[in-house]
Design a protein around this motif. Structure first.
Motif, short mmCIF file in Angstrom:
data_model
loop_
_atom_site.label_atom_id
_atom_site.label_comp_id
_atom_site.label_asym_id
_atom_site.label_seq_id
_atom_site.Cartn_x
_atom_site.Cartn_y
_atom_site.Cartn_z
N LEU A 49 -5.31 -2.32 15.22
CA LEU A 49 -6.65 -2.77 14.81
C LEU A 49 -7.49 -3.10 16.03
CD1 LEU A 49 -5.93 -4.96 11.69
CD2 LEU A 49 -6.86 -2.66 11.81
N LEU A 52 -8.76 0.07 17.35
CA LEU A 52 -9.88 0.55 16.53
C LEU A 52 -11.14 -0.24 16.86
CD1 LEU A 52 -8.26 0.96 13.00
CD2 LEU A 52 -8.76 2.72 14.69
N LYS A 55 -12.73 1.13 19.74
CA LYS A 55 -13.33 2.46 19.53
C LYS A 55 -14.60 2.37 18.72
CE LYS A 55 -11.20 6.06 19.01
NZ LYS A 55 -11.91 6.35 20.26
N LEU A 56 -14.64 1.46 17.74
CA LEU A 56 -15.83 1.41 16.87
C LEU A 56 -16.31 -0.02 16.76
CD1 LEU A 56 -17.38 3.53 15.16
CD2 LEU A 56 -16.22 2.60 13.20
#
Lengths: 91, 87
Positions: A49, A52, A55-56
């Motif tokens: 997580l 992630l 990344k975003l």
């Protein structure tokens, strides 16, 4: 650089997943499996997580909510399972 | 970004197949509970990866809900099983 760090965190999380899940197939006791599984699932999932998140960043509220609920609920569930199985093995 | 995340998704699905096989193979109820707990956590993380892959918040909210409510349901089930064992 951020992308590489994100993929690295996700890679570490997946390694944790496999490391914690493979003992499930063995013949060890429930508590032994529970230990490696709860460590791997909780930490591995949090690393994924966090990767992630790197990344975003636009979806940060949701991913931080998921990290917090993962840290709380998975740890609590590991404790409850350990409590329930240990008293079952005593009786 | 997509092809790498797709490959990562395949790896995660393979990682989820192991506890599914373990749950199918084992006869002890607590081993089965352990394996299915792992399946639920992994499934919710896979949902979150898909939501980042598609940049769709609604799927992400489902993943977060599965993460917390799923584990809470497992806790209740564990307590129920323990009381049934004690009888």
């Amino acid at each position: 650089m951020i992308d590489i760090l994100g993929y690295f965190c996700i890679g570490v999380g997946i390694v944790f997943w496999f490391w914690g899940t493979i003992p499930l197939l063995g013949k060890r006791t429930v508590l032994f499996k529970l230990h490696s599984l709860s460590v791997a699932d909780t930490l591995g999932s949090m690393a994924i997580l966090f990767g992630l998140l790197l990344k975003l960043p636009s979806e940060w509220q949701l991913l931080i909510l998921a990290i917090l609920s993962l840290a709380m609920w998975n740890t609590m569930l590991g404790y409850v399972l350990a409590y329930c199985t240990s008293s079952q093995e005593e009786s | 970004m997509n092809s790498i995340l797709n490959f990562i998704l395949m790896l995660m699905i393979v990682a989820m197949l192991i506890p599914i096989y373990a749950a199918w193979k084992s006869n002890d109820v607590w081993q089965k509970m352990l394996a299915l707990t792992s399946v639920s956590t992994k499934a919710s993380i896979i949902i979150l990866v898909v939501s980042v892959l598609r940049d769709d918040w609604m799927i992400g909210v489902v993943g977060a809900i599965v993460l917390s409510v799923g584990n809470a349901g497992f806790m209740l089930l564990a307590h129920l099983l323990k009381r049934m064992d004690n009888k």
